[in-house]
Structure formats: C-alpha cells, structure tokens
Design a protein around this motif. Structure first.
Motif, PDB file in Angstrom:
ATOM      1  N   ALA A  28       3.379   2.054   9.414  1.00 12.47           N
ATOM      2  CA  ALA A  28       2.070   2.296   8.795  1.00 12.47           C
ATOM      3  C   ALA A  28       1.980   3.739   8.311  1.00 12.47           C
ATOM      4  CB  ALA A  28       0.950   1.989   9.783  1.00 12.47           C
ATOM      5  N   GLY A  29       2.565   4.657   9.091  1.00  8.40           N
ATOM      6  CA  GLY A  29       2.553   6.053   8.692  1.00  8.40           C
ATOM      7  C   GLY A  29       3.271   6.261   7.371  1.00  8.40           C
ATOM      8  N   ALA A  30       4.443   5.666   7.239  1.00 12.19           N
ATOM      9  CA  ALA A  30       5.232   5.855   6.024  1.00 12.19           C
ATOM     10  C   ALA A  30       4.580   5.204   4.813  1.00 12.19           C
ATOM     11  CB  ALA A  30       6.643   5.288   6.231  1.00 12.19           C
ATOM     12  N   GLU A  31       3.969   4.033   5.000  1.00 11.06           N
ATOM     13  CA  GLU A  31       3.447   3.272   3.867  1.00 11.06           C
ATOM     14  C   GLU A  31       2.014   3.641   3.491  1.00 11.06           C
ATOM     15  OE1 GLU A  31       4.986   0.938   1.887  1.00 11.06           O
ATOM     16  OE2 GLU A  31       6.795   1.656   2.889  1.00 11.06           O
ATOM     17  N   TRP A  32       1.173   3.948   4.480  1.00 11.68           N
ATOM     18  CA  TRP A  32      -0.259   4.093   4.208  1.00 11.68           C
ATOM     19  C   TRP A  32      -0.798   5.509   4.366  1.00 11.68           C
ATOM     20  CZ3 TRP A  32      -1.811  -0.448   7.940  1.00 11.68           C
ATOM     21  CH2 TRP A  32      -1.318  -1.655   7.426  1.00 11.68           C
ATOM     22  N   MET A  33      -0.312   6.247   5.367  1.00 12.88           N
ATOM     23  CA  MET A  33      -0.969   7.498   5.732  1.00 12.88           C
ATOM     24  C   MET A  33      -0.934   8.574   4.647  1.00 12.88           C
ATOM     25  SD  MET A  33      -2.463   6.990   8.590  1.00 12.88           S
ATOM     26  CE  MET A  33      -2.669   5.255   8.121  1.00 12.88           C
ATOM     27  N   PRO A  34       0.167   8.743   3.889  1.00  9.19           N
ATOM     28  CA  PRO A  34       0.140   9.786   2.858  1.00  9.19           C
ATOM     29  C   PRO A  34      -0.959   9.568   1.825  1.00  9.19           C
ATOM     30  CG  PRO A  34       2.399   9.128   3.318  1.00  9.19           C
ATOM     31  CD  PRO A  34       1.519   8.142   4.015  1.00  9.19           C
ATOM     32  N   THR A  35      -1.101   8.317   1.343  1.00  9.70           N
ATOM     33  CA  THR A  35      -2.149   8.026   0.360  1.00  9.70           C
ATOM     34  C   THR A  35      -3.527   8.180   0.971  1.00  9.70           C
ATOM     35  OG1 THR A  35      -0.677   6.493  -0.791  1.00  9.70           O
ATOM     36  CG2 THR A  35      -3.036   6.284  -1.237  1.00  9.70           C
ATOM     37  N   LEU A  36      -3.691   7.711   2.211  1.00 11.52           N
ATOM     38  CA  LEU A  36      -4.982   7.847   2.880  1.00 11.52           C
ATOM     39  C   LEU A  36      -5.350   9.314   3.049  1.00 11.52           C
ATOM     40  CD1 LEU A  36      -7.395   6.636   4.420  1.00 11.52           C
ATOM     41  CD2 LEU A  36      -5.994   6.708   6.489  1.00 11.52           C
ATOM     42  N   ALA A  37      -4.391  10.128   3.469  1.00 11.59           N
ATOM     43  CA  ALA A  37      -4.658  11.560   3.672  1.00 11.59           C
ATOM     44  C   ALA A  37      -5.064  12.229   2.361  1.00 11.59           C
ATOM     45  CB  ALA A  37      -3.432  12.239   4.262  1.00 11.59           C
ATOM     46  N   ARG A  38      -4.386  11.876   1.284  1.00 18.33           N
ATOM     47  CA  ARG A  38      -4.717  12.480  -0.011  1.00 18.33           C
ATOM     48  C   ARG A  38      -6.124  12.100  -0.453  1.00 18.33           C
ATOM     49  NH1 ARG A  38      -4.300  10.261  -4.852  1.00 18.33           N
ATOM     50  NH2 ARG A  38      -2.903   8.610  -4.111  1.00 18.33           N
ATOM     51  N   ARG A  39      -6.487  10.829  -0.305  1.00 26.03           N
ATOM     52  CA  ARG A  39      -7.816  10.389  -0.738  1.00 26.03           C
ATOM     53  C   ARG A  39      -8.921  10.991   0.119  1.00 26.03           C
ATOM     54  NH1 ARG A  39      -7.019   3.934  -2.340  1.00 26.03           N
ATOM     55  NH2 ARG A  39      -5.430   4.286  -3.960  1.00 26.03           N
ATOM     56  N   LEU A  40      -8.676  11.084   1.414  1.00 24.46           N
ATOM     57  CA  LEU A  40      -9.671  11.712   2.281  1.00 24.46           C
ATOM     58  C   LEU A  40      -9.857  13.183   1.921  1.00 24.46           C
ATOM     59  CD1 LEU A  40      -8.836  10.169   5.781  1.00 24.46           C
ATOM     60  CD2 LEU A  40     -11.005   9.920   4.538  1.00 24.46           C
ATOM     61  N   ALA A  41      -8.747  13.868   1.625  1.00 22.41           N
ATOM     62  CA  ALA A  41      -8.835  15.285   1.266  1.00 22.41           C
ATOM     63  C   ALA A  41      -9.604  15.474  -0.033  1.00 22.41           C
ATOM     64  CB  ALA A  41      -7.437  15.875   1.149  1.00 22.41           C
ATOM     65  N   GLN A  42      -9.461  14.528  -0.963  1.00 24.97           N
ATOM     66  CA  GLN A  42     -10.186  14.619  -2.226  1.00 24.97           C
ATOM     67  C   GLN A  42     -11.682  14.425  -2.023  1.00 24.97           C
ATOM     68  OE1 GLN A  42      -8.133  11.594  -4.448  1.00 24.97           O
ATOM     69  NE2 GLN A  42      -6.594  13.023  -5.264  1.00 24.97           N
ATOM     70  N   GLU A  43     -12.049  13.479  -1.156  1.00 24.77           N
ATOM     71  CA  GLU A  43     -13.461  13.167  -0.937  1.00 24.77           C
ATOM     72  C   GLU A  43     -14.135  14.125   0.041  1.00 24.77           C
ATOM     73  OE1 GLU A  43     -14.482   9.184   0.023  1.00 24.77           O
ATOM     74  OE2 GLU A  43     -13.258   8.290  -1.563  1.00 24.77           O
ATOM     75  N   MET A  44     -13.379  14.586   1.049  1.00 22.20           N
ATOM     76  CA  MET A  44     -13.948  15.420   2.104  1.00 22.20           C
ATOM     77  C   MET A  44     -13.082  16.661   2.283  1.00 22.20           C
ATOM     78  SD  MET A  44     -14.758  12.410   4.908  1.00 22.20           S
ATOM     79  CE  MET A  44     -15.685  10.950   4.448  1.00 22.20           C
ATOM     80  N   PRO A  45     -13.161  17.610   1.361  1.00 19.42           N
ATOM     81  CA  PRO A  45     -12.255  18.769   1.413  1.00 19.42           C
ATOM     82  C   PRO A  45     -12.418  19.629   2.654  1.00 19.42           C
ATOM     83  CG  PRO A  45     -13.963  19.059  -0.264  1.00 19.42           C
ATOM     84  CD  PRO A  45     -14.047  17.639   0.183  1.00 19.42           C
ATOM     85  N   ASN A  46     -13.555  19.556   3.336  1.00 16.27           N
ATOM     86  CA  ASN A  46     -13.763  20.355   4.546  1.00 16.27           C
ATOM     87  C   ASN A  46     -13.336  19.633   5.821  1.00 16.27           C
ATOM     88  OD1 ASN A  46     -14.814  22.605   3.212  1.00 16.27           O
ATOM     89  ND2 ASN A  46     -16.862  21.689   3.141  1.00 16.27           N
ATOM     90  N   LEU A  47     -12.871  18.392   5.673  1.00 16.39           N
ATOM     91  CA  LEU A  47     -12.457  17.612   6.838  1.00 16.39           C
ATOM     92  C   LEU A  47     -11.080  18.055   7.303  1.00 16.39           C
ATOM     93  CD1 LEU A  47     -13.045  15.092   8.683  1.00 16.39           C
ATOM     94  CD2 LEU A  47     -11.721  13.760   7.019  1.00 16.39           C
TER      95      LEU A  47
END
Length: 294
Positions: A102-121
């Motif tokens: 799950a880390g290899a397939e999902w986490m990089p994209t999830l991390a990028r999208r979260l950073a875009q939406e919540m830059p202070n997170l």
C-alpha cells in the motif's frame, strides 16, 4: 527525575562505543562527556561503566538502562516535533500507518494531494507491519481486514479495496501463456514465499490452497515481495502474491503474471480512522484514497 540531556549523552556513549567517539559525534569535549556520565551515575546510584584496559566497558546495568530509555527518547522526539510545529505555525499532524505494498502504490500520491490541500499539515507515515508497544499510534491505519479484529475505541473502519492474489511464473513455465490458472495446477511447483508464515496474507493464501486440496511446499523462504519476485525472475520457482504487490512491468521478459481461478485468495483492505468525528485530516485522507482507488 532523570536529566534527559545526560540520558542522551549516555546513549551516545553506548552507541558510539567510547567517550572519545561520543564526544566527536556530539561535538563536545571528552571531559564534558565524562562529567555527564559521572553525574548520571550519581543521579541513578548505578555503576554504568567500568575500567577495562585504557577504556571503559558498559556494565549489565548500562545495557539494561539503555533498553529502557528507547521508548522515552521516542516520546521526547515526538514532543520536540510538536514544539517545532507550534513554533513554525503548523496547526496539525496526521500519522498514517501503512503496509509495504500500500505504501508503494498509494502513499506517495496521497501524500502529494494532502500537501497540496493542507500545506500546514505535518504528515508522518509509519510502516505498520512491525508490532508497536502501546497499541496503534495512528490517526489513520491502512490494514488488511482480519475477521474479528478489534479496532481502537472510538474509531471507524472504512472498506477501501479488494485485492485478489495473482500467480507469478517464470516465462519458460509450461503454463506461462495460459489466460488463467488454478492453484491446484501449481501444486507440484517449487513455491517461493513472499511474507512471514504467520502474517495474515500468508494465512489467506494457505486457506485457499487448503480449499484446493493441498498445502504448498515453500522451497524458498523469501518472506518479502521484492525478493520473491526476483527469485521468480531468476527461474527458481513460482509465487502467489497479492495483486497490489505483484506489479511487474509488461516489458519484463522473464515473468508472467496470471489471474487465479476460484478458490482465489483475496485480501480486503480497510482504513481505520481514530476519532473520526473530529479528525478532519484523517477523514479527508480516506476520501482521497477512495477517489484514488475508483
């Protein structure tokens, strides 16, 4: 209460192997390190080091103490991170547990999208396949569903995906060009394990093989996905692996990836959200994952 600075110095001496090495690593003088160790011995009433030749040798008490400070230093590191977040104006932290595929397939994209939406997170991603003392520390935990699993009090479980297993065969295997395969057809092959024997994914595979009327003989105990795939690529044998972990480039001339007919092993993947009512970042992460998996 023990002085945490002295504990840090003591741990550095234990890890570095000598007072001189610890001084070099910490940027102190050897005299300053010796003073901190002497003060810690007086503070604890323990003899932590004994003379051995021209150096010092840690005592049994020192070895015991360093083990008991592991958790303390982890908590202090977390506290340091919280202080840094507050000082720099970051208002939230989200800790996500994940397993390797799950880390290899999902986490990089999830991390990028979260950073875009919540830059202070502040996002912290932790592999959850190794048991942790004190239970789950995760705001959001990506898990393989286990019948009867008990989630932390006040949490919510959200189904994410169904992950059918696939068979990976060497390209010269007699069944390599089949459109589909059964587990029973692989009974006589050399099997390569791709997880620990007691892991849930191994148990799912074992149950399907039992349903097909046999128990596989694992000649290679690879116990991780990447090594198992490498053994298949080398022509050593076959492996049956969750589809999420079994991605092989179509251009790879040495491996064939085949779907499995019933009884097909399947794992079900879910997200466990802690404090779902008030955890905005975790709930948004689940929404993004579901969108990613559509």
């Amino acid at each position: 209460m023990l002085d945490t600075h002295r504990i840090r110095v003591f741990r550095s001496v234990m890890a570095s192997g000598s007072i001189q090495a610890a001084a070099d690593n910490l940027g102190f003088t050897p005299s300053a390190i010796s003073q901190q160790i002497s003060a810690l011995q007086k503070e604890t009433g323990l003899t932590l080091f004994e003379r051995e030749g021209r150096g010092l040798s840690p005592t049994a008490a020192a070895h015991s103490l360093v083990k008991h400070t592991n958790e303390l230093m982890g908590e202090l590191s977390k506290l340091d991170a919280v202080v840094t977040d507050l000082r720099e104006g970051r208002s939230g932290r989200l800790t996500i547990g994940y397993f390797a595929s799950a880390g290899a397939e999902w986490m990089p994209t999830l991390a990028r999208r979260l950073a875009q939406e919540m830059p202070n997170l502040v996002l912290e991603l932790i592999l959850n396949e190794v048991p942790r003392r004190g239970g789950s520390p995760f705001d959001l935990n990506i898990v393989v569903d286990v019948p009867g699993a008990q989630d932390p009090h006040g949490s919510r479980r959200v189904p994410l995906a169904t992950d059918p297993y696939v068979a990976l065969l060497p390209a010269d295997h007699p069944l390599a060009d089949a459109s589909e395969i059964t587990l029973a057809q692989l009974e006589g092959d050399t099997w390569i394990s791709n997880d620990l024997p007691q892991a849930i994914c191994s148990k799912i595979l074992a149950a399907s093989c039992e349903a097909a009327g046999f128990r596989p003989r694992f000649a290679v105990q690879a116990q991780d996905h990447y090594t198992a795939i490498a053994f298949v690529r080398a022509g050593v044998g076959i492996t049956v692996i969750p589809g999420l972990a079994g991605h092989v480039p179509p251009s790879d001339p040495h491996i064939r990836v085949l779907p499995i007919a019933p009884p097909q092993p399947v794992r079900h993947i879910a997200a466990v959200v802690r404090d779902p009512g008030g955890n905005t970042a975790a709930n948004r992460a689940v929404e993004l994952l579901l969108d990613l998996l559509r």
